[in-house]
Motif scaffolding. Structure first.
Motif, PDB file in Angstrom:
ATOM      1  N   GLY A   1       0.816  -1.210   0.000  1.00 39.66           N
ATOM      2  CA  GLY A   1       0.000   0.000   0.000  1.00 39.66           C
ATOM      3  C   GLY A   1       0.850   1.260   0.000  1.00 39.66           C
ATOM      4  N   GLN A   2       1.950   1.212   0.720  1.00 43.07           N
ATOM      5  CA  GLN A   2       2.838   2.378   0.760  1.00 43.07           C
ATOM      6  C   GLN A   2       3.403   2.672  -0.634  1.00 43.07           C
TER       7      GLN A   2
ATOM      8  N   HIS B   1      14.397  11.060   3.485  1.00 46.30           N
ATOM      9  CA  HIS B   1      13.158  10.998   4.268  1.00 46.30           C
ATOM     10  C   HIS B   1      12.811   9.533   4.518  1.00 46.30           C
ATOM     11  N   PHE B   2      12.050   9.278   5.595  1.00 43.46           N
ATOM     12  CA  PHE B   2      11.737   7.895   5.952  1.00 43.46           C
ATOM     13  C   PHE B   2      10.226   7.764   6.141  1.00 43.46           C
ATOM     14  N   PHE B   3       9.660   6.791   5.462  1.00 47.21           N
ATOM     15  CA  PHE B   3       8.213   6.584   5.444  1.00 47.21           C
ATOM     16  C   PHE B   3       7.951   5.177   5.971  1.00 47.21           C
ATOM     17  N   VAL B   4       7.475   5.106   7.229  1.00 46.76           N
ATOM     18  CA  VAL B   4       7.458   3.823   7.928  1.00 46.76           C
ATOM     19  C   VAL B   4       6.048   3.385   8.293  1.00 46.76           C
ATOM     20  N   ASP B   5       5.781   2.139   7.997  1.00 47.50           N
ATOM     21  CA  ASP B   5       4.539   1.507   8.436  1.00 47.50           C
ATOM     22  C   ASP B   5       4.436   1.576   9.961  1.00 47.50           C
ATOM     23  N   LYS B   6       3.224   1.556  10.458  1.00 52.91           N
ATOM     24  CA  LYS B   6       3.043   1.440  11.913  1.00 52.91           C
ATOM     25  C   LYS B   6       3.226  -0.014  12.294  1.00 52.91           C
ATOM     26  N   PRO B   7       3.670  -0.368  13.496  1.00 49.12           N
ATOM     27  CA  PRO B   7       4.161   0.531  14.538  1.00 49.12           C
ATOM     28  C   PRO B   7       5.537   1.054  14.159  1.00 49.12           C
ATOM     29  N   CYS B   8       5.806   2.272  14.514  1.00 48.95           N
ATOM     30  CA  CYS B   8       7.030   2.943  14.036  1.00 48.95           C
ATOM     31  C   CYS B   8       8.261   2.511  14.816  1.00 48.95           C
ATOM     32  N   VAL B   9       8.059   2.185  16.091  1.00 48.54           N
ATOM     33  CA  VAL B   9       9.157   1.759  16.970  1.00 48.54           C
ATOM     34  C   VAL B   9       8.606   0.745  17.963  1.00 48.54           C
TER      35      VAL B   9
END
Lengths: 358, 358
Positions: free
Chosen positions: A34-35, A107-115
């Motif tokens: 999806g991203q 830049h960083f585009f991260v799925d959840k959960p992020c951490v």
């Protein structure tokens, strides 16, 4: 950059017409599809590299996205000329990877959960401040929903009074035999609240516009002793810095008979309105009408706000943020605050004992 | 008593044909009308006396139920020859009144909440044991619902696996100007959880068949500072003695636009099924179809179990219990356990601060 000229050639789909390039590291959750699709569909982005440690995931990805080049290492991706890294790696790897990407000037585009830890989050914050690069948290359930946007706008306009309570329910179907092993490893997975209730926590922050204050939470492996580090149930009560209240619940017990991965719901109570958002399907009704937003106010009768088929322009906003330095897609502060709160409620949770199998 | 002959003359509605007589003490909540109508409709009961301290409530009651005789005192009712006292007095008065009724040799049929203190409840238990008379708790939302009965039967048959989680939501419309003063007096009212979430707690006990273990609860007056002892919001998390989990939430924020006093909902998650019971209305759908029971199992798709118009035979069961000494309407243990748990979560609740009015 001339944004309008960048869009002229969208239809041609030629790389020359694209304004921006991104690469991908980490394919461990299907959300990456999806991203990537979202970025590509804007017509503003082309994909360069992908790297993943798992050959089967790489093969599935390159079959789907044929324009991508498989990198030999993460380092090769970090050193390429792409502007942004998209990732849905193993949960516990997302924090450290964010920092490596930011420090590589991307830049960083991260799925959840992020951490999965508070320390990871603080290091990200420092890296964002030091590099000036963007860290975009992808709470897909929230940021793509036209219904969520509609409610937020009404709240902002003052049409719904003061927020009193938010409830977010996120039941999921487990399909235990097809899940990868890391989802059953406590450290890699990071717990059920952090893993899936981060959606609900972000929603609280976005609508209520206040910082969550954890009060009580509980997690447990209630009925899957064969996977001892897994958590199949979690819920949490919390307050907000302006006096609102919140509750969220997630679980992995959705039965196979549901024609969806879960009956996701939200309720919002304000001093002037009562809102139910049936987010994923309208259970018990016709299967073709998915999201349903039901609004009752003090001054008029219940209405169903029909936004079917609409999506919020998250990916267009993300592009704008990259170009203009704005924070229209998801402000850093929102991703940070929601991630911090959900890791806190995960870590503070009491552990429930299991139900005895008969 | 010959039960069959007692029913021969039901159609004549003559007092001679009635097997049983009851009287009424305490008209402070409108629920008394449902209690009285339910008894009269069985054809087995006739009404004798009513006593209340409030002339306006007495007048409304005698206009509705013309066969009743107004007593001059509570003592006159307790000394009459009726077998049962029905009551919906001020919440805090219900416990002591129960004991007086039982000790006068009468069964006692009390609107929820049944008590406001644990001490009252223990005294009732002792009185029930000493007198052998029945104490019937009236959790009307639960005991009259055919949908609730359907789910309970399926659980008993083992068709729904093991209970995992119960959620009960009880939002109410306040209509603050028409509520009597005692509802805003902390001691008389007894708190929002006890007052209205006793329904949800009883539901947990009835379906899950386990004793609630309080874990966390919170109450507050979030937005009605003009009534300082009132609580307009409350919720509670609790476990069950067999490992299930529970959550309930109640509030007085339902907006005037809702064509009902509240959108009451229950969700039940088991190891084999996901059930939503829209108890009072199906919000967003046609207003003529009220209750809706939506069941999804592991082995078949979502179905709406259509029991519209049906009611559980609570009052017939109550009559049978009076005649045969059985516990089919609502066992003492259930009313006792639910009342004990809800008073405990009320007393253990943290108090939230209010939302500042803009």
């Amino acid at each position: 950059m001339d944004r309008s000229s960048g869009r002229v050639n969208i239809a041609s789909n030629g790389e020359d017409g694209m304004s921006h390039t991104f690469s991908v590291i980490g394919l461990n959750h299907g959300h990456i599809n999806g991203q990537v699709q979202g970025l590509l569909k804007t017509g503003d982005w082309s994909i360069k590299h992908v790297y993943a440690a798992e050959p089967d995931l790489l093969e599935a990805f390159t079959t789907k996205f044929t324009d991508v080049t498989v990198a030999e290492s993460e380092a090769q991706v970090l050193e390429d000329d792409s502007e942004l890294i998209a990732s849905a790696s193993i949960n516990a790897d997302r924090g450290p990877l964010a920092v490596r990407a930011l420090e590589a000037g991307k830049h960083f585009f991260v799925d959840k959960p992020c951490v999965t830890t508070l320390k990871d989050l603080e290091v990200i914050k420092a890296a964002v401040e030091a590099t000036g690069k963007k860290w975009f948290a992808f709470f897909g359930e929230m940021v793509l929903s036209a219904e969520v946007e509609w409610v937020r706008e009404e709240l902002r306009k003052g049409n719904l009074g003061e927020p009193v309570h938010f409830m977010g329910l996120g039941p999921h179907s487990l399909r235990i035999d097809s899940r990868p092993d890391w989802m059953f490893n406590g450290r890699q997975y990071g717990g059920i609240l952090n893993d899936i209730a981060s959606h609900q926590m972000a929603q609280f922050c976005y609508w209520m516009d206040q910082t969550p204050i954890p009060q009580f939470s509980r997690v447990g492996n209630l009925y899957h002793p064969e996977r001892p580090e897994f958590q199949d149930f979690g819920d949490a009560s919390f307050g907000g810095s302006k006096g609102a209240t919140g509750y969220l619940r997630v679980d992995w017990f959705t039965p196979a008979g549901l024609p969806s991965w879960g009956d996701i719901k939200q309720q919002l109570i304000t001093t002037e309105a009562y809102i139910e958002h049936r987010k994923n399907l309208d259970i018990g009704d016709a299967p073709d009408y998915k999201a349903k937003l039901i609004v009752t106010r003090s001054d008029k009768e219940t209405e169903v706000v029909d936004l079917r088929g609409q999506k919020a322009p998250f990916f267009e906003r993300l592009t704008k943020d990259v170009e203009d330095g704005t924070e229209t897609a998801i402000p850093f502060e929102l991703g940070y605050t929601a991630s911090k709160a959900i890791v806190e409620v995960q870590q503070q949770a009491i552990t429930l004992e299991g139900i005895k199998k008969p």
